[in-house]
Design a protein around this motif. Sequence first.
Motif, PDB file in Angstrom:
ATOM      1  N   VAL A  44     -37.638  -1.201 -18.146  1.00  0.00           N
ATOM      2  CA  VAL A  44     -38.713  -0.832 -19.077  1.00  0.00           C
ATOM      3  C   VAL A  44     -38.267  -0.913 -20.531  1.00  0.00           C
ATOM      4  CG1 VAL A  44     -39.948   0.610 -17.422  1.00  0.00           C
ATOM      5  CG2 VAL A  44     -38.163   1.629 -18.857  1.00  0.00           C
ATOM      6  N   ASP A  45     -36.947  -0.986 -20.761  1.00  0.00           N
ATOM      7  CA  ASP A  45     -36.426  -1.068 -22.118  1.00  0.00           C
ATOM      8  C   ASP A  45     -36.196  -2.502 -22.582  1.00  0.00           C
ATOM      9  OD1 ASP A  45     -36.398   1.709 -22.293  1.00  0.00           O
ATOM     10  OD2 ASP A  45     -34.361   1.851 -21.482  1.00  0.00           O
ATOM     11  N   THR A  46     -36.657  -3.465 -21.799  1.00  0.00           N
ATOM     12  CA  THR A  46     -36.493  -4.868 -22.176  1.00  0.00           C
ATOM     13  C   THR A  46     -37.860  -5.511 -22.376  1.00  0.00           C
ATOM     14  OG1 THR A  46     -36.581  -5.778 -19.933  1.00  0.00           O
ATOM     15  CG2 THR A  46     -34.424  -4.978 -20.710  1.00  0.00           C
TER      16      THR A  46
ATOM     17  N   PHE B 105     -38.575  -7.775 -18.776  1.00  0.00           N
ATOM     18  CA  PHE B 105     -38.890  -7.152 -17.496  1.00  0.00           C
ATOM     19  C   PHE B 105     -39.872  -5.985 -17.588  1.00  0.00           C
ATOM     20  CE2 PHE B 105     -34.721  -9.080 -16.560  1.00  0.00           C
ATOM     21  CZ  PHE B 105     -35.108  -9.885 -15.518  1.00  0.00           C
ATOM     22  N   CYS B 106     -40.266  -5.581 -18.776  1.00  0.00           N
ATOM     23  CA  CYS B 106     -41.192  -4.451 -18.902  1.00  0.00           C
ATOM     24  C   CYS B 106     -42.544  -4.807 -18.271  1.00  0.00           C
ATOM     25  CB  CYS B 106     -41.364  -4.055 -20.351  1.00  0.00           C
ATOM     26  SG  CYS B 106     -42.191  -5.292 -21.374  1.00  0.00           S
ATOM     27  N   TYR B 107     -43.389  -3.805 -18.111  1.00  0.00           N
ATOM     28  CA  TYR B 107     -44.705  -4.019 -17.511  1.00  0.00           C
ATOM     29  C   TYR B 107     -45.430  -5.123 -18.275  1.00  0.00           C
ATOM     30  CZ  TYR B 107     -49.367  -3.115 -15.734  1.00  0.00           C
ATOM     31  OH  TYR B 107     -50.600  -3.248 -15.150  1.00  0.00           O
ATOM     32  N   CYS B 108     -45.899  -6.123 -17.574  1.00  0.00           N
ATOM     33  CA  CYS B 108     -46.573  -7.298 -18.149  1.00  0.00           C
ATOM     34  C   CYS B 108     -45.663  -8.089 -19.091  1.00  0.00           C
ATOM     35  CB  CYS B 108     -47.865  -6.906 -18.870  1.00  0.00           C
ATOM     36  SG  CYS B 108     -49.148  -6.366 -17.739  1.00  0.00           S
ATOM     37  N   GLY B 109     -44.359  -8.037 -18.825  1.00  0.00           N
ATOM     38  CA  GLY B 109     -43.407  -8.777 -19.641  1.00  0.00           C
ATOM     39  C   GLY B 109     -43.445 -10.268 -19.337  1.00  0.00           C
ATOM     40  N   ASP B 110     -42.555 -10.995 -19.993  1.00  0.00           N
ATOM     41  CA  ASP B 110     -42.522 -12.449 -19.857  1.00  0.00           C
ATOM     42  C   ASP B 110     -42.169 -12.928 -18.456  1.00  0.00           C
ATOM     43  OD1 ASP B 110     -43.173 -12.694 -22.499  1.00  0.00           O
ATOM     44  OD2 ASP B 110     -41.095 -12.972 -23.164  1.00  0.00           O
ATOM     45  N   TYR B 111     -41.533 -12.059 -17.654  1.00  0.00           N
ATOM     46  CA  TYR B 111     -41.176 -12.456 -16.295  1.00  0.00           C
ATOM     47  C   TYR B 111     -42.408 -12.838 -15.488  1.00  0.00           C
ATOM     48  CZ  TYR B 111     -43.271  -8.266 -14.438  1.00  0.00           C
ATOM     49  OH  TYR B 111     -44.191  -7.311 -14.089  1.00  0.00           O
TER      50      TYR B 111
ATOM     51  N   TRP C 150     -33.784 -24.915 -20.146  1.00  0.00           N
ATOM     52  CA  TRP C 150     -34.069 -24.094 -18.967  1.00  0.00           C
ATOM     53  C   TRP C 150     -32.794 -23.473 -18.400  1.00  0.00           C
ATOM     54  CZ3 TRP C 150     -38.281 -26.579 -15.389  1.00  0.00           C
ATOM     55  CH2 TRP C 150     -39.480 -26.652 -16.101  1.00  0.00           C
ATOM     56  N   GLY C 151     -31.644 -23.932 -18.851  1.00  0.00           N
ATOM     57  CA  GLY C 151     -30.375 -23.384 -18.397  1.00  0.00           C
ATOM     58  C   GLY C 151     -29.934 -22.175 -19.183  1.00  0.00           C
ATOM     59  N   ILE C 152     -30.775 -21.738 -20.100  1.00  0.00           N
ATOM     60  CA  ILE C 152     -30.455 -20.594 -20.956  1.00  0.00           C
ATOM     61  C   ILE C 152     -31.215 -19.375 -20.432  1.00  0.00           C
ATOM     62  CG2 ILE C 152     -30.613 -19.693 -23.310  1.00  0.00           C
ATOM     63  CD1 ILE C 152     -30.695 -22.673 -24.225  1.00  0.00           C
ATOM     64  N   PRO C 153     -30.545 -18.216 -20.310  1.00  0.00           N
ATOM     65  CA  PRO C 153     -31.248 -17.018 -19.840  1.00  0.00           C
ATOM     66  C   PRO C 153     -32.432 -16.681 -20.742  1.00  0.00           C
ATOM     67  CG  PRO C 153     -28.890 -16.631 -19.934  1.00  0.00           C
ATOM     68  CD  PRO C 153     -29.146 -17.953 -20.589  1.00  0.00           C
ATOM     69  N   PRO C 154     -33.414 -15.992 -20.205  1.00  0.00           N
ATOM     70  CA  PRO C 154     -34.588 -15.634 -21.006  1.00  0.00           C
ATOM     71  C   PRO C 154     -34.233 -14.659 -22.120  1.00  0.00           C
ATOM     72  CG  PRO C 154     -34.606 -14.483 -18.918  1.00  0.00           C
ATOM     73  CD  PRO C 154     -33.484 -15.467 -18.854  1.00  0.00           C
ATOM     74  N   ASP C 155     -34.947 -14.765 -23.221  1.00  0.00           N
ATOM     75  CA  ASP C 155     -34.770 -13.806 -24.313  1.00  0.00           C
ATOM     76  C   ASP C 155     -35.303 -12.448 -23.897  1.00  0.00           C
ATOM     77  OD1 ASP C 155     -33.713 -15.703 -26.045  1.00  0.00           O
ATOM     78  OD2 ASP C 155     -35.693 -16.291 -26.794  1.00  0.00           O
ATOM     79  N   GLY C 156     -34.675 -11.400 -24.384  1.00  0.00           N
ATOM     80  CA  GLY C 156     -35.198 -10.053 -24.165  1.00  0.00           C
ATOM     81  C   GLY C 156     -34.975  -9.492 -22.778  1.00  0.00           C
ATOM     82  N   ALA C 157     -34.089 -10.111 -21.984  1.00  0.00           N
ATOM     83  CA  ALA C 157     -33.860  -9.631 -20.618  1.00  0.00           C
ATOM     84  C   ALA C 157     -32.922  -8.439 -20.573  1.00  0.00           C
ATOM     85  CB  ALA C 157     -33.318 -10.758 -19.750  1.00  0.00           C
ATOM     86  N   GLY C 158     -32.275  -8.132 -21.677  1.00  0.00           N
ATOM     87  CA  GLY C 158     -31.354  -7.005 -21.699  1.00  0.00           C
ATOM     88  C   GLY C 158     -30.030  -7.369 -21.066  1.00  0.00           C
ATOM     89  N   SER C 159     -29.253  -6.341 -20.777  1.00  0.00           N
ATOM     90  CA  SER C 159     -27.967  -6.560 -20.126  1.00  0.00           C
ATOM     91  C   SER C 159     -27.950  -5.832 -18.789  1.00  0.00           C
ATOM     92  CB  SER C 159     -26.821  -6.061 -21.021  1.00  0.00           C
ATOM     93  OG  SER C 159     -26.937  -4.663 -21.216  1.00  0.00           O
ATOM     94  N   TYR C 160     -26.846  -5.924 -18.090  1.00  0.00           N
ATOM     95  CA  TYR C 160     -26.748  -5.435 -16.721  1.00  0.00           C
ATOM     96  C   TYR C 160     -27.170  -3.969 -16.572  1.00  0.00           C
ATOM     97  CZ  TYR C 160     -24.801  -4.510 -12.127  1.00  0.00           C
ATOM     98  OH  TYR C 160     -24.643  -4.157 -10.821  1.00  0.00           O
ATOM     99  N   ASN C 161     -26.811  -3.128 -17.505  1.00  0.00           N
ATOM    100  CA  ASN C 161     -27.088  -1.698 -17.374  1.00  0.00           C
ATOM    101  C   ASN C 161     -28.380  -1.244 -18.050  1.00  0.00           C
ATOM    102  OD1 ASN C 161     -24.814  -0.970 -15.808  1.00  0.00           O
ATOM    103  ND2 ASN C 161     -23.530  -1.123 -17.630  1.00  0.00           N
ATOM    104  N   ASP C 162     -29.148  -2.148 -18.618  1.00  0.00           N
ATOM    105  CA  ASP C 162     -30.412  -1.776 -19.258  1.00  0.00           C
ATOM    106  C   ASP C 162     -31.470  -1.437 -18.212  1.00  0.00           C
ATOM    107  OD1 ASP C 162     -29.494  -2.119 -21.827  1.00  0.00           O
ATOM    108  OD2 ASP C 162     -30.215  -4.181 -21.978  1.00  0.00           O
ATOM    109  N   GLU C 163     -32.294  -0.463 -18.515  1.00  0.00           N
ATOM    110  CA  GLU C 163     -33.461  -0.172 -17.688  1.00  0.00           C
ATOM    111  C   GLU C 163     -34.490  -1.266 -17.935  1.00  0.00           C
ATOM    112  OE1 GLU C 163     -34.174   2.365 -15.534  1.00  0.00           O
ATOM    113  OE2 GLU C 163     -32.096   3.035 -15.708  1.00  0.00           O
TER     114      GLU C 163
END
Length: 159
Positions: A52-54, A57-63, A37-50
């Motif tokens: 919707v491109d991850t 965080f995309c619509y209905c994403g794992d978040y 649980w101390g590991i960031p989620p997969d597919g979250a992108g990086s600081y400058n990613d939109e």
Amino acid sequence: MFVVVPSPFISYIMQCYDEYLRKCLEKAAEVMGISTWGIPPDGAGSYNDEHVDTDFFCYCGDYNGLVVTKAKLAFGDTLISVKLSGIYWWYETNGHAAEMTAGYYNPVNRDGYAPIASLLKKHEAALNLTCVDMSTVEEQKDFPEAKVDDPEGLVCQVV
């Protein structure tokens, strides 16, 4: 029985790349005995990613429900109670600047708490709002410069 999920687990999705918050998350995960649980989620992108491109965080994403889902797995049949800070200052303004700064997108033309309540209901989790015992009149009496603070208005919206 109510269990409050430790705050690092509630906020890690949005802030897990901050060096100090990441260390706090890792430590909390170790204490819980679930170091993954101390590991960031997969597919979250990086600081400058939109967003919707991850994948995360995309619509209905794992978040959407990840934290509550993990808490339900960890605590089994125990009722999960999520503590939500009641950010009531500047509530009577159109922009709701204090809430926006805290990460709640709740401007005058959008109910920012409905999606939170819906998600918690979906996972049969309770909501604990921190300002339910406050009075708008008393708040404005104690702080006359805070004419736009409205804890009761916030509570009415959330309820």
